[in-house]
Write a protein that holds these residues in place. Structure first.
Motif, PDB file in Angstrom:
ATOM      1  N   PRO A  48       0.809  -1.220   0.000  1.00 41.36           N
ATOM      2  CA  PRO A  48       0.000   0.000   0.000  1.00 41.36           C
ATOM      3  C   PRO A  48       0.846   1.276   0.000  1.00 41.36           C
ATOM      4  O   PRO A  48       0.296   2.364  -0.102  1.00 41.36           O
ATOM      5  N   LEU A  49       2.167   1.147   0.155  1.00 40.83           N
ATOM      6  CA  LEU A  49       3.019   2.332   0.158  1.00 40.83           C
ATOM      7  C   LEU A  49       3.465   2.642  -1.273  1.00 40.83           C
ATOM      8  O   LEU A  49       3.408   1.785  -2.154  1.00 40.83           O
ATOM      9  N   ARG A  50       3.941   3.857  -1.449  1.00 43.36           N
ATOM     10  CA  ARG A  50       4.453   4.262  -2.768  1.00 43.36           C
ATOM     11  C   ARG A  50       5.778   4.991  -2.575  1.00 43.36           C
ATOM     12  O   ARG A  50       5.928   6.152  -2.962  1.00 43.36           O
ATOM     13  N   CYS A  51       6.744   4.297  -1.986  1.00 43.49           N
ATOM     14  CA  CYS A  51       8.013   4.944  -1.662  1.00 43.49           C
ATOM     15  C   CYS A  51       8.700   5.458  -2.936  1.00 43.49           C
ATOM     16  O   CYS A  51       8.783   4.733  -3.931  1.00 43.49           O
ATOM     17  N   PHE A  52       9.214   6.672  -2.858  1.00 43.92           N
ATOM     18  CA  PHE A  52       9.893   7.284  -4.002  1.00 43.92           C
ATOM     19  C   PHE A  52      11.023   6.404  -4.524  1.00 43.92           C
ATOM     20  O   PHE A  52      11.323   6.403  -5.691  1.00 43.92           O
ATOM     21  N   TYR A  53      11.697   5.707  -3.595  1.00 46.60           N
ATOM     22  CA  TYR A  53      12.923   4.993  -3.980  1.00 46.60           C
ATOM     23  C   TYR A  53      12.697   3.495  -4.160  1.00 46.60           C
ATOM     24  O   TYR A  53      13.651   2.735  -4.235  1.00 46.60           O
ATOM     25  N   CYS A  54      11.449   3.077  -4.225  1.00 45.65           N
ATOM     26  CA  CYS A  54      11.148   1.630  -4.254  1.00 45.65           C
ATOM     27  C   CYS A  54      11.934   0.914  -5.370  1.00 45.65           C
ATOM     28  O   CYS A  54      11.913   1.336  -6.521  1.00 45.65           O
ATOM     29  N   GLY A  91       8.858  -7.796   1.175  1.00 43.69           N
ATOM     30  CA  GLY A  91       7.855  -7.451   0.167  1.00 43.69           C
ATOM     31  C   GLY A  91       8.446  -6.627  -0.954  1.00 43.69           C
ATOM     32  O   GLY A  91       9.662  -6.586  -1.095  1.00 43.69           O
ATOM     33  N   GLY A  92       7.498  -5.951  -1.581  1.00 48.78           N
ATOM     34  CA  GLY A  92       6.137  -5.588  -1.203  1.00 48.78           C
ATOM     35  C   GLY A  92       5.993  -5.328   0.294  1.00 48.78           C
ATOM     36  O   GLY A  92       6.938  -4.961   0.960  1.00 48.78           O
ATOM     37  N   GLU A  93       4.803  -5.491   0.780  1.00 47.62           N
ATOM     38  CA  GLU A  93       4.551  -5.369   2.207  1.00 47.62           C
ATOM     39  C   GLU A  93       4.011  -6.699   2.708  1.00 47.62           C
ATOM     40  O   GLU A  93       2.887  -7.087   2.364  1.00 47.62           O
TER      41      GLU A  93
HETATM   42  S1  SF4 Z   1       7.845  -2.416  -1.565  1.00 47.62           S
HETATM   43 FE1  SF4 Z   1       8.933  -1.449   0.133  1.00 47.62          FE
HETATM   44  S2  SF4 Z   1      10.052   0.256  -0.782  1.00 47.62           S
HETATM   45 FE2  SF4 Z   1       8.487  -0.419  -2.281  1.00 47.62          FE
HETATM   46  S3  SF4 Z   1       6.726   0.907  -1.885  1.00 47.62           S
HETATM   47 FE3  SF4 Z   1       6.433  -0.928  -0.666  1.00 47.62          FE
HETATM   48  S4  SF4 Z   1       7.337  -0.455   1.348  1.00 47.62           S
HETATM   49 FE4  SF4 Z   1       8.077   1.073  -0.115  1.00 47.62          FE
END
Ligand code: SF4
Length: 254
Positions: free
Chosen positions: A42-48, A89-91
């Motif tokens: 559910p996150l959208r980390c800039f550096y994913c 993950g992912g999460e």
């Molecule tokens: S997989 Fe990890 S780094 Fe990528 S958006 Fe999800 S929490 Fe963030």
């Protein structure tokens, strides 16, 4: 004397979605590890580095039974190195029943289990998974709530609630923090995180992970806008400065 019956877990047919597997991982917990990267986040980390695992349906559906069959091929490596199984993950907490079942089955075989999570999950949902984990790798991506939301697009509170809960139950925990110049490296942000971590008695160490751009090509392939194009990885001096802040609070940092 009555001998206690050993409960051998039976196949349950529980299934979930995974992005990939790493059979001999060395960075996600102690020793050599079988690392399962789950799909869905559910996150959208800039550096994913894995923007291709945002959605469950991007993953491959597998049963826990299939995973256990694979995991057991590597128990010799895990045992010899003090390793185990990490679910990342992912999460990972996006599929709590699936992950709890993987851990339950591993623990029944005496395999060490580690949960790598952002902590963005309702605490009550996360508890049964945490209960089965020997170690939690908790990513706190920023301590300043505004920076956290900017970086991840979600709020910090669930992660802090999980951090405090892990402390309450004395769960061995490693904290992970990605150092991104111009984004998470503000002194007040690192100091805030260090002050918070210093209050937690269960934290064995902090890992400062220097930002890198290894996932950038995936963003381009997927047509997503990679906002850190101009951002460079931190210099060794910037990493050392962050380390020094944690060390000054008596925290082990690597
Ligand atoms: S997989 Fe990890 S780094 Fe990528 S958006 Fe999800 S929490 Fe963030």
């Amino acid at each position: 004397m009555q001998v206690p019956t050993v409960q051998i877990p039976q196949p349950t047919g529980v299934r979930g979605y995974i992005h990939s597997i790493e059979t001999c991982g060395t960075v996600d917990g102690p020793g050599i590890r079988f690392v399962i990267f789950t799909a869905g986040c559910p996150l959208r980390c800039f550096y994913c580095s894995n923007p291709d695992c945002r959605y469950l349906e991007n993953g491959k559906q597998v049963t826990v039974d299939e995973l256990m069959e694979e995991i057991q091929k590597y128990t010799a490596y895990m045992n010899a190195s003090g390793g185990g199984v990490t679910v990342s993950g992912g999460e990972a907490l996006y599929q709590p029943h699936f992950v709890a079942e993987i851990f339950r089955r591993c623990k029944a075989l005496g395999i060490h289990t580690a949960l790598d999570t952002s902590g963005y999950c309702d605490l009550q949902v996360a508890k049964p998974v945490i209960e089965q984990a020997d170690l939690v790798l908790l990513d706190i991506k920023s301590f300043d709530p505004e920076i956290y939301t900017k970086v991840t697009s979600v709020s910090l509170e669930p992660t802090l609630a999980i951090a405090n809960y892990l402390n309450t139950i004395h769960k061995p925990t490693w904290i992970r923090f990605v150092l991104v110049p111009g984004l998470t490296d503000a002194t007040h942000n690192i100091e805030g995180l260090a002050d918070f971590v210093a209050t937690l008695k269960n934290v064995e160490k902090v890992e400062v992970l220097p930002f890198h751009k290894m996932g950038e090509y995936k963003w381009e392939q997927l047509g997503y806008d990679y906002q850190l194009k101009e951002t460079q990885p931190p210099t060794p001096e910037q990493v050392q400065t962050a380390h020094a802040i944690f060390r000054s609070r008596g925290i082990t940092v690597v």
